[in-house]
Write an enzyme that holds these catalytic residues in place. Structure first.
Site, PDB file in Angstrom:
ATOM      1  N   ASP A   8       0.857  -1.177   0.000  1.00 11.07           N
ATOM      2  CA  ASP A   8       0.000   0.000   0.000  1.00 11.07           C
ATOM      3  C   ASP A   8       0.903   1.240   0.000  1.00 11.07           C
ATOM      4  O   ASP A   8       2.059   1.170   0.462  1.00 11.07           O
ATOM      5  CB  ASP A   8      -0.883  -0.023   1.248  1.00 11.07           C
ATOM      6  CG  ASP A   8      -1.639   1.261   1.446  1.00 11.07           C
ATOM      7  OD1 ASP A   8      -2.346   1.672   0.500  1.00 11.07           O
ATOM      8  OD2 ASP A   8      -1.518   1.874   2.527  1.00 11.07           O
ATOM      9  N   TYR A  10      -0.224   5.095   0.740  1.00 11.14           N
ATOM     10  CA  TYR A  10      -0.468   6.171   1.709  1.00 11.14           C
ATOM     11  C   TYR A  10      -0.663   5.603   3.111  1.00 11.14           C
ATOM     12  O   TYR A  10      -1.535   4.783   3.355  1.00 11.14           O
ATOM     13  CB  TYR A  10      -1.687   6.998   1.288  1.00 11.14           C
ATOM     14  CG  TYR A  10      -1.502   7.602  -0.083  1.00 11.14           C
ATOM     15  CD1 TYR A  10      -0.481   8.520  -0.306  1.00 11.14           C
ATOM     16  CD2 TYR A  10      -2.297   7.220  -1.155  1.00 11.14           C
ATOM     17  CE1 TYR A  10      -0.285   9.058  -1.562  1.00 11.14           C
ATOM     18  CE2 TYR A  10      -2.108   7.757  -2.416  1.00 11.14           C
ATOM     19  CZ  TYR A  10      -1.097   8.674  -2.616  1.00 11.14           C
ATOM     20  OH  TYR A  10      -0.897   9.199  -3.857  1.00 11.14           O
ATOM     21  N   ARG A  30      -7.991  12.950   6.457  1.00  6.46           N
ATOM     22  CA  ARG A  30      -7.697  11.553   6.137  1.00  6.46           C
ATOM     23  C   ARG A  30      -8.934  10.666   6.353  1.00  6.46           C
ATOM     24  O   ARG A  30      -9.223   9.792   5.540  1.00  6.46           O
ATOM     25  CB  ARG A  30      -6.531  11.068   7.016  1.00  6.46           C
ATOM     26  CG  ARG A  30      -6.195   9.592   6.909  1.00  6.46           C
ATOM     27  CD  ARG A  30      -5.594   9.227   5.574  1.00  6.46           C
ATOM     28  NE  ARG A  30      -5.108   7.845   5.547  1.00  6.46           N
ATOM     29  CZ  ARG A  30      -4.989   7.129   4.437  1.00  6.46           C
ATOM     30  NH1 ARG A  30      -5.283   7.630   3.257  1.00  6.46           N
ATOM     31  NH2 ARG A  30      -4.535   5.891   4.485  1.00  6.46           N
ATOM     32  N   SER A 102      -2.450   0.963  -4.970  1.00  6.33           N
ATOM     33  CA  SER A 102      -2.882   2.151  -4.233  1.00  6.33           C
ATOM     34  C   SER A 102      -4.190   2.734  -4.765  1.00  6.33           C
ATOM     35  O   SER A 102      -4.500   2.635  -5.948  1.00  6.33           O
ATOM     36  CB  SER A 102      -1.788   3.221  -4.336  1.00  6.33           C
ATOM     37  OG  SER A 102      -2.224   4.457  -3.833  1.00  6.33           O
ATOM     38  N   ASN A 103      -4.900   3.389  -3.842  1.00  7.81           N
ATOM     39  CA  ASN A 103      -6.069   4.188  -4.221  1.00  7.81           C
ATOM     40  C   ASN A 103      -5.677   5.398  -5.069  1.00  7.81           C
ATOM     41  O   ASN A 103      -6.509   5.955  -5.790  1.00  7.81           O
ATOM     42  CB  ASN A 103      -6.772   4.710  -2.961  1.00  7.81           C
ATOM     43  CG  ASN A 103      -7.739   3.699  -2.344  1.00  7.81           C
ATOM     44  OD1 ASN A 103      -8.159   2.743  -2.986  1.00  7.81           O
ATOM     45  ND2 ASN A 103      -8.090   3.931  -1.095  1.00  7.81           N
TER      46      ASN A 103
END
Lengths: 202, 202
Positions: A8, A10, A30, A102-103
């Site tokens: 991942d 972040y 966040r 990742s997003n």
């Protein structure tokens, strides 16, 4: 030994709390950023992570009654600091394929990788943009097995986000939770195979 | 005038903050309860709302380092207080079909309706159990149009949860956000058709 590693980005490689801003603002930003990824995924109303991140920042600023420099804070996402042990931790895994899943958009990820000097460490940099739904949709986790040409159980998936670990485990990966803050594991019916506190403990 | 009304239950008709417990615990419990519904829905790992609610309570207690009476707090969910204006607000809508559309199990909803004296006010009490996915999946919102035999745009969907309002609007309902706390609207690309602060302003 795993045949490949998927990270991942972040919160795991890059420290979102490294942005110079009020801690309450960072925390709500966040939290809302993640909520909006989950909500938009369930509603079927896709927007990419750059848009979602800015939307979350606008909400957080309004909610806290703060006048914040939106553009400057958004730009900080492009130059996030990696956690200090990350370069050495990646060095130790040399020779096996490493991927990011990742997003983030590809542009966001490329910027952060360049800024942090980590470009070139990863065989694959995979964004959810390819499937237009966010983690922990199982469609996202399939991106990395496809790209690496490995089975999920041959890969160690590494994330600091407990819910991301749970999603990856539900898909079939072996999973490592990098639990930097010694938090309790989320109660999602899934336990990590491995727990570390820093990535150089891998 | 709407031809029917669909109400969210928790936070809209019933006050989850009415449970006698530490406010920090209640806040984290509620937040995790919602997170777990979204995460389980995306992961395709269904558990019903009773289980998710208990899981969230266990997490919240552990996270805050509190030893809490899990069973007693769970039972409080069966006797939640309605917001004070709810009975009068429902009286004013008599003659039009009213429905509840909730994440809760049918057993949880029946218990809270009986306890609060609101049983019999609703033509339909609809649980997500029928589709085994949580709000804001659009499959959930389809339950109420099907049950009432009305089109989404003929119905006013009422919720205190901004994200639920966004989901219902994305499905096609006319939506009313009962914004009790004067919070900013979530940034999900959707605006409510109507905003009230109490349900008797409908």
């Amino acid at each position: 030994m795993p045949r490949g590693y998927v990270f991942d980005a972040y919160g795991t490689l890059f420290d979102t709390a490294s942005i110079a801003a009020d801690p309450a603002l960072l925390a709500l930003w966040r939290r809302k950023q993640l909520e909006y990824t989950w909500l938009r995924s369930l509603m079927g109303r896709w927007e990419d992570f750059w848009k979602v991140t800015e939307d979350a920042l606008r909400y957080a600023a309004r909610s806290l009654g703060k006048d914040v420099p939106i553009d400057d804070l958004m730009k900080a996402y492009l130059t996030l600091a990696p956690f200090p042990e990350v370069p050495a931790a990646l060095d130790r895994l040399k020779g096996r394929p490493l991927a990011i899943l990742s997003n983030g958009t590809r542009a966001m990820l490329d910027a952060a990788l360049t800024s942090s000097g980590l470009s070139g460490r990863f065989a694959q940099v995979l964004s959810v943009d390819a499937v237009r739904i966010y983690k922990p949709s199982l469609r996202v986790y399939a991106l990395a097995t496809d790209a690496l040409g490995l089975k999920a159980e041959e890969i160690l998936f590494v994330s600091s986000n407990a819910w991301d670990v749970a999603g990856a485990k539900a898909f079939g990966y072996r999973v490592c939770w990098c639990n930097r803050l010694k938090a309790p594991m989320d109660e999602l019916g899934v336990q990590p195979d491995l727990v570390v506190q820093r990535l150089d403990q891998l």
